[in-house]
Design an enzyme around this catalytic site. Structure first.
Site, PDB file in Angstrom:
ATOM      1  N   PRO A   1       9.262  25.956 -17.987  1.00 16.61           N
ATOM      2  CG  PRO A   1       9.732  24.306 -19.576  1.00 16.61           C
ATOM      3  CD  PRO A   1       8.687  24.923 -18.719  1.00 16.61           C
ATOM      4  N   GLY A   2      11.966  27.875 -19.003  1.00 18.00           N
ATOM      5  CA  GLY A   2      12.485  28.738 -19.734  1.00 18.00           C
ATOM      6  C   GLY A   2      14.047  28.396 -20.496  1.00 18.00           C
ATOM      7  NE  ARG A   3      18.982  29.617 -16.642  1.00 15.31           N
ATOM      8  CZ  ARG A   3      19.235  30.679 -16.162  1.00 15.31           C
ATOM      9  NH1 ARG A   3      20.342  31.225 -17.060  1.00 15.31           N
ATOM     10  NH2 ARG A   3      18.886  31.427 -15.338  1.00 15.31           N
TER      11      ARG A   3
ATOM     12  CE1 TYR B   1      20.855  37.972 -12.867  1.00 15.44           C
ATOM     13  CE2 TYR B   1      21.341  37.565 -15.070  1.00 15.44           C
ATOM     14  CZ  TYR B   1      20.506  37.872 -13.899  1.00 15.44           C
ATOM     15  OH  TYR B   1      19.275  38.240 -14.304  1.00 15.44           O
TER      16      TYR B   1
ATOM     17  N   GLY C   1      12.956  26.620 -13.903  1.00 18.04           N
ATOM     18  CA  GLY C   1      14.234  26.513 -13.222  1.00 18.04           C
ATOM     19  C   GLY C   1      15.519  25.488 -13.537  1.00 18.04           C
TER      20      GLY C   1
ATOM     21  CE1 TYR D   1      14.822  34.750 -18.104  1.00 12.67           C
ATOM     22  CE2 TYR D   1      16.369  32.695 -18.013  1.00 12.67           C
ATOM     23  CZ  TYR D   1      15.175  33.217 -17.892  1.00 12.67           C
ATOM     24  OH  TYR D   1      13.976  32.477 -17.169  1.00 12.67           O
TER      25      TYR D   1
ATOM     26  CB  CYS E   1      31.248  54.511 -21.459  1.00  8.95           C
ATOM     27  SG  CYS E   1      31.705  55.168 -23.145  1.00  8.95           S
ATOM     28  CD  GLU E   2      28.215  51.359 -16.805  1.00  8.19           C
ATOM     29  OE1 GLU E   2      28.574  51.395 -15.747  1.00  8.19           O
ATOM     30  OE2 GLU E   2      27.082  52.280 -17.050  1.00  8.19           O
TER      31      GLU E   2
ATOM     32  NE  ARG F   1      22.035  34.505 -18.068  1.00  4.72           N
ATOM     33  CZ  ARG F   1      22.874  33.789 -17.479  1.00  4.72           C
ATOM     34  NH1 ARG F   1      23.729  33.535 -18.329  1.00  4.72           N
ATOM     35  NH2 ARG F   1      22.649  33.411 -16.483  1.00  4.72           N
TER      36      ARG F   1
HETATM   37  N1  LLP Z   1       8.554  30.639 -13.804  1.00  5.95           N
HETATM   38  C1  LLP Z   1       8.730  31.893 -13.095  1.00  5.95           C
HETATM   39  C2  LLP Z   1       7.508  32.397 -12.242  1.00  5.95           C
HETATM   40  C3  LLP Z   1       9.927  32.442 -13.275  1.00  5.95           C
HETATM   41  O1  LLP Z   1      10.132  33.916 -12.335  1.00  5.95           O
HETATM   42  C4  LLP Z   1      11.073  31.979 -13.872  1.00  5.95           C
HETATM   43  C5  LLP Z   1      11.998  32.692 -14.103  1.00  5.95           C
HETATM   44  C6  LLP Z   1      10.575  30.911 -14.716  1.00  5.95           C
HETATM   45  C7  LLP Z   1       9.591  30.346 -14.644  1.00  5.95           C
HETATM   46  C8  LLP Z   1      11.809  30.438 -15.745  1.00  5.95           C
HETATM   47  O2  LLP Z   1      13.025  29.941 -15.279  1.00  5.95           O
HETATM   48  P1  LLP Z   1      14.070  29.295 -15.968  1.00  5.95           P
HETATM   49  O3  LLP Z   1      13.335  27.715 -16.487  1.00  5.95           O
HETATM   50  O4  LLP Z   1      14.402  30.049 -17.144  1.00  5.95           O
HETATM   51  O5  LLP Z   1      15.120  28.909 -15.097  1.00  5.95           O
HETATM   52  N2  LLP Z   1      17.889  36.572 -16.149  1.00  5.95           N
HETATM   53  C9  LLP Z   1      18.219  35.555 -15.148  1.00  5.95           C
HETATM   54  C10 LLP Z   1      17.156  34.493 -15.019  1.00  5.95           C
HETATM   55  C11 LLP Z   1      16.016  35.099 -14.285  1.00  5.95           C
HETATM   56  C12 LLP Z   1      14.909  34.076 -14.092  1.00  5.95           C
HETATM   57  C13 LLP Z   1      13.664  34.590 -13.549  1.00  5.95           C
HETATM   58  N3  LLP Z   1      12.576  33.965 -13.310  1.00  5.95           N
HETATM   59  C14 LLP Z   1      19.383  34.939 -16.118  1.00  5.95           C
HETATM   60  O6  LLP Z   1      19.595  35.532 -16.903  1.00  5.95           O
HETATM   61  O7  LLP Z   1      20.049  34.069 -15.471  1.00  5.95           O
END
Ligand code: LLP
Length: 427
Positions: free
Chosen positions: A274-276, A316, A239, A373, A344-345, A312
């Site tokens: 961590p993802g993003r 969002y 997150g 993402y 076409c949107e 995105r």
């Molecule tokens: N763990 C769980 C259980 C999650 O649901 C998520 C993200 C993460 C870890 C990783 O979160 P991050 O570190 O990336 O914030 N598509 C959206 C973001 C959706 C996130 C969903 N869950 C966007 O483009 O902003």
């Protein structure tokens, strides 16, 4: 810090001009930097030095095999949310023993695949899911390693679509339910309690919500221990936000230090998801200008990337910096324009009301912070083949995913036959 920088005005991915990559591989094109991916992973990992921890990269952010294998080589674990993501991790050489499986809707076949693969833990999100996991494990004659994902009811102060840790969200179980379910799991021979997990949302730009969530989960873990329920690990989720525009999220060093402090009295292992923060600013989307269109008082820069490539902004209302890959023409007037795609949107835009030197058809625009993402949420809407993905390492580039072709678009489909040639189907 990322490795997409200008040299003599020309935007490069590490040592390669983005224009050269666009020339070689076409547009729209996702470009990732090995140096940035590696750096981001290591910075986060080091920020937790001294803490027994596993960085489990959230595969959903960018699941390209090249990205996953890079992280696997660094020793990363992985956070997955589907059987497909587990398949990708295994293909990429990831260690299933460092995989955590989150998500509210795991199917039997996905649970079985996870158990067969020997993943570290299933993060269970409801009472009926706990029962399913137990049934599948018993059927297979194994014990399922589980954690409960607790919903700590903390407001992450982010976009409502990506907030997950509030009571009203579909994720996790309440603290009260968790107590009951741990007690139940402790008496079930098909279940092995490994840990406790939480994840409160995404693109979080303050430390406070993380710390509040950890405090609540720690308190629960303490109570469980007092009841004789031992937890090997505590998973703090992902997150951490990044800078797209003017956000000022905590640096990973500050985040790591805060987590360490909050968990000073925790003597088990710590997992992160961590993802993003690892991949977001390690990727850009390169697109070519098709037309500059004037319509009433508005100016549209029509490009060859669209919401199917990067959803995105339309989904969002997310902000992504858009800039010219090269130098602006000297005589280019300043315009204020919406950057839009061919779909076409009316919601098909990448950027709105941006001040920029007027580009010419054929110019390249770069959409920043598209590594997370971006491709992962792309689709074939409007029968648009999905973009190619390229991974750069210094002055070399690897096609990490080839551009889809028209044939790819219809793979697996059949034209409808005449009525008599339909196959009979019962039920
Ligand atoms: N763990 C769980 C259980 C999650 O649901 C998520 C993200 C993460 C870890 C990783 O979160 P991050 O570190 O990336 O914030 N598509 C959206 C973001 C959706 C996130 C969903 N869950 C966007 O483009 O902003």
């Amino acid at each position: 810090m990322n490795h997409f920088q200008r040299k003599r005005g020309v935007l490069h991915a590490e040592r390669i001009p983005l224009a050269a990559l666009a020339e070689a591989h076409g547009t729209p094109l996702y470009v990732y930097s090995t140096a940035t991916l590696t750096r981001h992973w290591k910075v986060l990992h080091r920020s937790l030095a001294g803490l027994d921890h596993v960085v489990c990269y959230a595969v959903k952010a960018n699941s390209n095999l090249a990205v996953l294998s890079l992280f696997a080589r660094l020793g990363s674990g992985f956070d997955i949310v589907s059987g497909g993501e587990l398949y990708r991790v295994v293909k990429a050489g990831g260690d299933p023993g460092k995989v955590v499986f989150s998500g509210v809707g795991k199917r039997d076949d996905e649970i079985a695949f996870a158990l067969e693969s020997g993943i570290r833990v299933l993060n269970v999100e409801s009472a009926p899911e706990l029962a399913r996991v137990s049934i599948v494990a018993r059927r297979m004659g194994v014990r399922a390693p589980i954690a409960l994902r607790v919903n700590p009811d903390v407001d992450p102060k982010t976009h409502p679509y990506i907030s997950t840790g509030l009571r009203e969200n579909k994720f996790g179980v309440s603290v009260a339910d968790a107590r009951r379910l741990y007690a139940l799991a402790a008496t079930d021979p098909a279940l092995e309690i490994r840990g406790i997990a939480c994840h409160i949302g995404s693109q979080i730009t303050e430390l406070r919500p993380f710390l509040d969530a950890i405090a609540r989960v720690l308190a629960l873990a303490g109570d469980l221990r007092a009841q004789g329920i031992h937890l090997e690990h505590l998973d703090v989720g992902g997150g951490l936000g990044i800078t797209y525009h003017d956000e000022e999220p905590p640096h990973p060093d500050a985040y790591g230090a805060a987590i360490k402090k909050a968990l000073a009295r925790w003597d088990g292992r710590v997992f992160l998801e961590p993802g993003r923060v690892l991949v977001g600013n390690a990727g850009v989307l390169v697109t070519r200008v098709l037309y500059v269109k004037r319509s009433g008082r508005k100016t549209f820069v029509v490009v060859d990337a669209a919401m199917n490539d990067l959803v995105r902004p339309s989904y969002y209302g997310a902000y992504h910096t858009v800039e010219l890959a090269g130098l602006p023409r000297e005589d280019a007037p300043e315009i204020v324009a919406d950057v839009v795609g061919p779909i076409c949107e009316s919601a098909d835009f990448l950027a709105k009301k941006r001040r920029m030197p007027e580009p010419l058809p054929g110019d390249l625009l770069v959409v920043r912070s598209a590594g997370a993402y971006g491709f992962a949420m792309s689709s074939n809407y409007n029968a648009r083949p999905r973009a190619a993905e390229v991974l750069v390492d210094g002055d070399r580039a690897l096609v990490a995913r080839r551009r889809e072709t028209y044939a790819d678009l219809v793979r697996g489909e059949e034209p409808a036959p005449r009525a008599e040639r339909f196959t009979a189907s019962r039920g």
